[in-house]
Design a protein around this motif. Structure first.
Motif, PDB file in Angstrom:
ATOM      1  N   LYS A 174       0.846  -1.200   0.000  1.00 15.06           N
ATOM      2  CA  LYS A 174       0.000   0.000   0.000  1.00 15.06           C
ATOM      3  C   LYS A 174       0.873   1.238   0.000  1.00 15.06           C
ATOM      4  O   LYS A 174       1.852   1.334   0.741  1.00 15.06           O
ATOM      5  CB  LYS A 174      -0.907  -0.004   1.231  1.00 15.06           C
ATOM      6  N   ILE A 175       0.526   2.186  -0.845  1.00 16.79           N
ATOM      7  CA  ILE A 175       1.228   3.469  -0.892  1.00 16.79           C
ATOM      8  C   ILE A 175       0.326   4.519  -0.270  1.00 16.79           C
ATOM      9  O   ILE A 175      -0.879   4.567  -0.543  1.00 16.79           O
ATOM     10  CB  ILE A 175       1.614   3.837  -2.348  1.00 16.79           C
ATOM     11  N   ASP A 176       0.924   5.343   0.607  1.00 15.40           N
ATOM     12  CA  ASP A 176       0.108   6.292   1.359  1.00 15.40           C
ATOM     13  C   ASP A 176       0.958   7.489   1.747  1.00 15.40           C
ATOM     14  O   ASP A 176       2.141   7.573   1.398  1.00 15.40           O
ATOM     15  CB  ASP A 176      -0.446   5.610   2.609  1.00 15.40           C
ATOM     16  N   LEU A 217      -3.545   2.197 -10.531  1.00 13.78           N
ATOM     17  CA  LEU A 217      -3.289   1.623  -9.214  1.00 13.78           C
ATOM     18  C   LEU A 217      -4.428   1.886  -8.239  1.00 13.78           C
ATOM     19  O   LEU A 217      -4.294   1.599  -7.049  1.00 13.78           O
ATOM     20  CB  LEU A 217      -1.986   2.209  -8.636  1.00 13.78           C
ATOM     21  N   ASN A 218      -5.548   2.414  -8.730  1.00 12.48           N
ATOM     22  CA  ASN A 218      -6.658   2.794  -7.844  1.00 12.48           C
ATOM     23  C   ASN A 218      -7.577   1.607  -7.580  1.00 12.48           C
ATOM     24  O   ASN A 218      -8.721   1.553  -8.049  1.00 12.48           O
ATOM     25  CB  ASN A 218      -7.454   3.955  -8.464  1.00 12.48           C
ATOM     26  N   CYS A 219      -7.071   0.648  -6.829  1.00 15.34           N
ATOM     27  CA  CYS A 219      -7.882  -0.517  -6.479  1.00 15.34           C
ATOM     28  C   CYS A 219      -8.768  -0.173  -5.284  1.00 15.34           C
ATOM     29  O   CYS A 219      -8.271   0.286  -4.249  1.00 15.34           O
ATOM     30  CB  CYS A 219      -6.977  -1.711  -6.148  1.00 15.34           C
ATOM     31  N   LEU A 255     -14.911  -2.214  -8.004  1.00 18.90           N
ATOM     32  CA  LEU A 255     -15.662  -1.275  -8.837  1.00 18.90           C
ATOM     33  C   LEU A 255     -14.722  -0.516  -9.767  1.00 18.90           C
ATOM     34  O   LEU A 255     -15.037  -0.318 -10.955  1.00 18.90           O
ATOM     35  CB  LEU A 255     -16.431  -0.303  -7.938  1.00 18.90           C
ATOM     36  N   ASN A 256     -13.561  -0.096  -9.266  1.00 13.04           N
ATOM     37  CA  ASN A 256     -12.630   0.676 -10.094  1.00 13.04           C
ATOM     38  C   ASN A 256     -12.095  -0.145 -11.260  1.00 13.04           C
ATOM     39  O   ASN A 256     -11.729   0.411 -12.298  1.00 13.04           O
ATOM     40  CB  ASN A 256     -11.472   1.197  -9.243  1.00 13.04           C
ATOM     41  N   TYR A 257     -12.035  -1.456 -11.106  1.00  9.79           N
ATOM     42  CA  TYR A 257     -11.585  -2.314 -12.215  1.00  9.79           C
ATOM     43  C   TYR A 257     -12.571  -2.217 -13.372  1.00  9.79           C
ATOM     44  O   TYR A 257     -12.185  -2.110 -14.539  1.00  9.79           O
ATOM     45  CB  TYR A 257     -11.451  -3.755 -11.738  1.00  9.79           C
ATOM     46  N   SER A 258     -13.857  -2.231 -13.027  1.00  6.75           N
ATOM     47  CA  SER A 258     -14.875  -2.122 -14.077  1.00  6.75           C
ATOM     48  C   SER A 258     -14.881  -0.741 -14.712  1.00  6.75           C
ATOM     49  O   SER A 258     -15.317  -0.577 -15.860  1.00  6.75           O
ATOM     50  CB  SER A 258     -16.260  -2.438 -13.497  1.00  6.75           C
ATOM     51  N   LEU A 259     -14.369   0.271 -13.954  1.00  9.30           N
ATOM     52  CA  LEU A 259     -14.310   1.636 -14.491  1.00  9.30           C
ATOM     53  C   LEU A 259     -13.011   1.905 -15.238  1.00  9.30           C
ATOM     54  O   LEU A 259     -12.827   2.983 -15.804  1.00  9.30           O
ATOM     55  CB  LEU A 259     -14.455   2.647 -13.338  1.00  9.30           C
ATOM     56  N   GLY A 260     -12.083   0.934 -15.218  1.00 11.96           N
ATOM     57  CA  GLY A 260     -10.845   1.076 -15.967  1.00 11.96           C
ATOM     58  C   GLY A 260      -9.740   1.797 -15.236  1.00 11.96           C
ATOM     59  O   GLY A 260      -8.731   2.170 -15.856  1.00 11.96           O
ATOM     60  N   SER A 261      -9.880   2.009 -13.908  1.00  7.60           N
ATOM     61  CA  SER A 261      -8.825   2.711 -13.170  1.00  7.60           C
ATOM     62  C   SER A 261      -8.054   1.783 -12.232  1.00  7.60           C
ATOM     63  O   SER A 261      -7.225   2.232 -11.454  1.00  7.60           O
ATOM     64  CB  SER A 261      -9.421   3.873 -12.364  1.00  7.60           C
ATOM     65  N   GLY A 272      -6.292  -4.560 -11.918  1.00  5.45           N
ATOM     66  CA  GLY A 272      -6.740  -5.901 -11.575  1.00  5.45           C
ATOM     67  C   GLY A 272      -6.037  -6.525 -10.402  1.00  5.45           C
ATOM     68  O   GLY A 272      -6.076  -7.753 -10.231  1.00  5.45           O
ATOM     69  N   ARG A 273      -5.440  -5.706  -9.597  1.00  6.23           N
ATOM     70  CA  ARG A 273      -4.753  -6.233  -8.410  1.00  6.23           C
ATOM     71  C   ARG A 273      -5.701  -7.034  -7.528  1.00  6.23           C
ATOM     72  O   ARG A 273      -5.325  -8.019  -6.891  1.00  6.23           O
ATOM     73  CB  ARG A 273      -4.165  -5.046  -7.626  1.00  6.23           C
ATOM     74  N   CYS A 274      -6.938  -6.606  -7.475  1.00  7.67           N
ATOM     75  CA  CYS A 274      -7.935  -7.264  -6.636  1.00  7.67           C
ATOM     76  C   CYS A 274      -8.209  -8.693  -7.081  1.00  7.67           C
ATOM     77  O   CYS A 274      -8.709  -9.520  -6.301  1.00  7.67           O
ATOM     78  CB  CYS A 274      -9.228  -6.462  -6.651  1.00  7.67           C
ATOM     79  N   LEU A 275      -7.873  -9.021  -8.309  1.00 12.94           N
ATOM     80  CA  LEU A 275      -8.103 -10.360  -8.833  1.00 12.94           C
ATOM     81  C   LEU A 275      -6.956 -11.308  -8.534  1.00 12.94           C
ATOM     82  O   LEU A 275      -7.069 -12.520  -8.754  1.00 12.94           O
ATOM     83  CB  LEU A 275      -8.335 -10.302 -10.348  1.00 12.94           C
TER      84      LEU A 275
END
Length: 367
Positions: A114-116, A152-154, A165-171, A174-177
């Motif tokens: 995580k980057i913060d 990188l906006n997972c 949701l962001n994966y479906s929006l293209g941002s 696919g890290r969540c997968l």
């Protein structure tokens, strides 16, 4: 005895300096700097409807002020920085966020990185920190640009092997997968770490290629967005240069022309003005300056290299900006020049600095 503040303000000089606002108990409420003391202090007593609530409150409690004249605006900046650090006036603290320094943190432990941003780095917590930076907006803008550019906006960073949701929006890439996208995400963060360390510029190279591809496809709106993202990410490296330059603790000679017949000399080490003096510009003053250089820049002095403390950051930015402002001519003195055998080299450098100031501003860093 009541002090007539408007009359006192009218008598202020139109020169650089420091002003110290005081309350009825003669306590220092606020320390400020000014290129033009009279104009700056007058501003507190007019156009009150445009003042912030904190300024209005300061003026309400203001009963007197002192001031200190300086020859240059640079000296006023440095003196203000020193006085605020020493006195810690109430309104200076109120007007500057206690979280005024910011760091980039990247968690390297566990499966999901995580980057913060962070305000207080913690040692040995499994994170790598970069900074400090002085502008939260710049850092947040750079991280936002990085995440948008590389998707990188997972919105499901803990990973449940289902698309966010962001994966479906293209941002989100696919890290969540999980799977290859997760490794790709980590690889991007590794390259970003290398970028912040100054060892890997491939992040910027990829961003530049994305901008070029968009431009060649006549997608100028996207190309413009990439350009802005490149600028914000690049700004992180520029901020680091100030810290890096300060850590190197250079011996710096800076000369600013006050009048046609007068110059001001500053000898600077790290974030401290070791010596300053005004000289008549006419005649041979190289020897006088050389004497002071040899007296204040010691070859055998203790090594002052090291991390820049929070207290030094403001002064570091002031000095760095001053050297690049065009207001002065400067020279970085090599330790070797302080050796008697190399004084002739020092003599020549000083002569060039004094005789050709407009041409003798060597760049500190090359891009």
């Amino acid at each position: 005895m009541s002090i007539n503040l408007p009359d006192k303000v009218k008598n202020l000089p139109l020169t650089p300096g420091i002003y110290l606002m005081k309350d009825s108990q003669n306590q220092i409420l606020y320390v400020g700097k000014a290129k033009n003391l009279k104009n700056r202090v007058q501003s507190y007593f007019r156009n009150s409807k445009h003042h912030s609530p904190k300024i209005k409150k300061l003026v309400k409690h203001l009963r007197d002020f002192d001031y200190i004249l300086t020859d240059t605006e640079f000296e006023a900046f440095m003196l203000e920085c020193q006085l605020i650090q020493n006195m810690k006036p109430l309104y200076n603290r109120m007007m500057k966020s206690p979280q005024s320094f910011i760091y980039i943190s990247i968690n390297l432990t566990g499966k999901y990185r995580k980057i913060d941003i962070a305000f207080n780095p913690i040692e040995k917590d499994g994170k790598v920190y970069f900074g400090p930076f002085t502008s939260r907006s710049n850092v947040e803008g750079a991280l936002r640009g990085l995440k948008e550019c590389f998707k990188l906006n997972c919105s499901n960073p803990n990973g449940t092997n289902s698309a966010c949701l962001n994966y479906s929006l293209g941002s989100c890439l696919g890290r969540c997968l999980g799977g290859p996208a997760e490794q790709q995400y980590n690889d991007i963060l590794d390259r970003f770490i290398g970028f912040l360390k100054g060892t890997d510029r491939s992040i910027l190279e990829d961003m530049n290629q994305m901008m070029l591809n968009a431009s060649e496809a006549f997608d100028f709106e996207t190309a413009s967005a990439y350009r802005d993202q490149i600028q914000t990410v690049s700004s992180l490296l520029n901020k680091e240069k100030v810290i890096e330059f300060t850590e190197e603790s250079h011996n710096i000679v800076a000369i600013e022309r006050l009048t046609d017949s007068t110059i001001k000399l500053f000898l600077i080490k790290r974030t401290e003005i070791l010596f300053s003096h005004s000289y008549a510009a006419a005649g041979n003053i190289e020897e006088k300056i050389k004497t002071n250089i040899l007296a204040y820049f010691k070859q055998d002095e203790a090594n002052t290299d090291g991390d820049v403390s929070r207290h030094e950051i403001d002064a570091a930015h002031i000095i760095y900006r001053y050297l690049h402002s065009g207001s002065c001519s400067y020279l970085i003195i090599s330790d070797n020049w302080l050796d008697p055998e190399n004084h002739s080299t020092l003599d020549l450098a000083l002569k060039n600095l004094l005789n050709n100031p407009q041409h003798f501003q060597p760049p500190i860093y090359h891009e």
